[in-house]
Design an enzyme around this catalytic site. Sequence first.
Site, mmCIF file in Angstrom:
data_model
loop_
_atom_site.group_PDB
_atom_site.id
_atom_site.type_symbol
_atom_site.label_atom_id
_atom_site.label_comp_id
_atom_site.label_asym_id
_atom_site.label_seq_id
_atom_site.Cartn_x
_atom_site.Cartn_y
_atom_site.Cartn_z
ATOM 1 N N GLU A 1 0.816 -1.217 0.000
ATOM 2 C CA GLU A 1 0.000 0.000 0.000
ATOM 3 C C GLU A 1 0.848 1.265 0.000
ATOM 4 O O GLU A 1 0.518 2.244 -0.657
ATOM 5 C CB GLU A 1 -0.937 0.028 1.214
ATOM 6 C CG GLU A 1 -1.660 1.365 1.270
ATOM 7 C CD GLU A 1 -2.754 1.461 2.294
ATOM 8 O OE1 GLU A 1 -2.798 0.663 3.228
ATOM 9 O OE2 GLU A 1 -3.576 2.382 2.129
ATOM 10 N N ASP B 1 -0.695 -5.162 3.106
ATOM 11 C CA ASP B 1 -1.155 -3.968 3.817
ATOM 12 C C ASP B 1 -0.481 -4.000 5.188
ATOM 13 O O ASP B 1 -0.821 -4.819 6.037
ATOM 14 C CB ASP B 1 -2.687 -3.990 3.959
ATOM 15 C CG ASP B 1 -3.223 -2.627 4.343
ATOM 16 O OD1 ASP B 1 -2.452 -1.832 4.926
ATOM 17 O OD2 ASP B 1 -4.409 -2.363 4.064
ATOM 18 N N ILE C 1 -0.454 -1.978 7.786
ATOM 19 C CA ILE C 1 -1.428 -1.726 8.869
ATOM 20 C C ILE C 1 -2.773 -1.508 8.173
ATOM 21 O O ILE C 1 -2.964 -0.503 7.487
ATOM 22 C CB ILE C 1 -1.102 -0.451 9.683
ATOM 23 C CG1 ILE C 1 0.283 -0.503 10.316
ATOM 24 C CG2 ILE C 1 -2.191 -0.203 10.744
ATOM 25 C CD1 ILE C 1 0.381 -1.304 11.598
ATOM 26 N N ASP C 2 -3.680 -2.427 8.324
ATOM 27 C CA ASP C 2 -5.032 -2.215 7.810
ATOM 28 C C ASP C 2 -5.894 -1.765 8.979
ATOM 29 O O ASP C 2 -6.045 -2.495 9.966
ATOM 30 C CB ASP C 2 -5.606 -3.493 7.191
ATOM 31 C CG ASP C 2 -6.986 -3.217 6.636
ATOM 32 O OD1 ASP C 2 -7.097 -2.421 5.706
ATOM 33 O OD2 ASP C 2 -7.964 -3.773 7.183
ATOM 34 N N THR D 1 -5.634 1.909 9.834
ATOM 35 C CA THR D 1 -4.741 2.933 10.409
ATOM 36 C C THR D 1 -5.514 3.924 11.280
ATOM 37 O O THR D 1 -5.010 4.389 12.306
ATOM 38 C CB THR D 1 -3.974 3.668 9.281
ATOM 39 O OG1 THR D 1 -3.201 2.697 8.588
ATOM 40 C CG2 THR D 1 -3.049 4.738 9.818
ATOM 41 N N ASP E 1 -6.182 -4.534 0.725
ATOM 42 C CA ASP E 1 -7.221 -4.687 1.762
ATOM 43 C C ASP E 1 -7.813 -6.097 1.745
ATOM 44 O O ASP E 1 -8.368 -6.551 2.750
ATOM 45 C CB ASP E 1 -8.377 -3.710 1.526
ATOM 46 C CG ASP E 1 -7.949 -2.253 1.554
ATOM 47 O OD1 ASP E 1 -7.202 -1.878 2.465
ATOM 48 O OD2 ASP E 1 -8.373 -1.485 0.656
HETATM 49 C C1 IPD Z 1 -8.900 0.961 5.264
HETATM 50 C C2 IPD Z 1 -9.665 0.032 6.180
HETATM 51 C C3 IPD Z 1 -11.116 0.465 6.256
HETATM 52 C C4 IPD Z 1 -11.764 0.510 4.886
HETATM 53 C C5 IPD Z 1 -10.962 1.448 4.003
HETATM 54 C C6 IPD Z 1 -9.519 0.971 3.889
HETATM 55 P P1 IPD Z 1 -6.270 1.382 5.729
HETATM 56 O O1 IPD Z 1 -7.543 0.541 5.136
HETATM 57 O O2 IPD Z 1 -9.608 -1.299 5.741
HETATM 58 O O3 IPD Z 1 -11.858 -0.438 7.029
HETATM 59 O O4 IPD Z 1 -13.073 0.973 5.003
HETATM 60 O O5 IPD Z 1 -11.540 1.479 2.722
HETATM 61 O O6 IPD Z 1 -8.802 1.867 3.069
HETATM 62 O O7 IPD Z 1 -6.229 2.657 4.960
HETATM 63 O O8 IPD Z 1 -6.491 1.579 7.159
HETATM 64 O O9 IPD Z 1 -5.145 0.472 5.357
HETATM 65 CA CA CA Z 2 -6.163 -1.169 4.133
HETATM 66 CA CA CA Z 3 -2.962 0.334 5.324
#
Ligand code: IPD
Ligand code: CA
Ligand code: CA
Length: 266
Positions: free
Chosen positions: A71, A89, A91-92, A94, A216
């Site tokens: 990412e 990813d 950190i999913d 963030t 994701d």
């Molecule tokens: C996000 C998370 C969030 C989702 C967003 C993503 P990130 O990822 O997964 O739940 O609704 O569309 O972008 O930006 O924290 O890696």
């Molecule tokens: Ca993510």
């Molecule tokens: Ca992320």
Amino acid sequence: MKSINIHSMYEQVKDWILEVGKEIRESVHKPHTINLKKDYKDLVTEVDEETEKYFIQKIKSAYPDHKVLGEEGFGDTLTSLDGWVWIIDPIDGTMNFVHQKRNFAISIGIYKDGVGMIGFIYNVMEDVLYYAIKGEGAFKNDEKLPMHTETTLEDSILGINSFWGIPNRRVEEEGIQNLIRRVRGTRSYGSAALEFAFVAEGIIDGYFTMRLSPWDIAAGVIIVNEVGGVTTNVEGGPLNMLETNTILTCNRSIHNEIITKYVQVK
Ligand code: IPD
Ligand code: CA
Ligand code: CA
């Protein structure tokens, strides 16, 4: 290309994840550098970037001919999924990492010629690792997850962000409101990877959203598939792991009804 032992690869990546996960967990309450990406809703920290670099360094030294799609952009620019491709990813969730100090995950999907081979979703603060190896089932901390059994919408909890039930530019909100009315309840966890893991675990029955990136979903698709679940775009079509997709991942028995009765893409 040297031949790969998928089980040793799994053990090695698990060690990497647990090592960096521990560091993140132990430093979660320290001050972090928080920057905005697209806008005020889109956050990134030095932990996102350092974690991605950590994995890329490990992958490139162990598997120099593998490609990485990450990412934060420290990996490769991909035009195809040929060969071995790691989709990461770091950190999913963030926003959860920054605001809540919990409910975020490391997500890694390992693909060979476009086929998902191993998926990892690590709930960092809970120290829970969900993973699956293609054809071998899905696991939560080494406990095999049961296969999904048949269910109905009335018996289902759906993971969905309330955003899709108010006027928006991607999906007709009225259908989504009717879907929300129909199911037993809804939840929103703020980490797509964790929502996939929870669908695999069967603690929610589906997760619906209108825009996600490959990192994701790359691990989640593999893990949900191993318990008999299904993941498509919200029109029932296949996913493209090099682009953004709309997503419905769920128990197979509610998939068709959600798509045909409730989802109208704008
Ligand atoms: C996000 C998370 C969030 C989702 C967003 C993503 P990130 O990822 O997964 O739940 O609704 O569309 O972008 O930006 O924290 O890696
Ligand atoms: Ca993510
Ligand atoms: Ca992320």
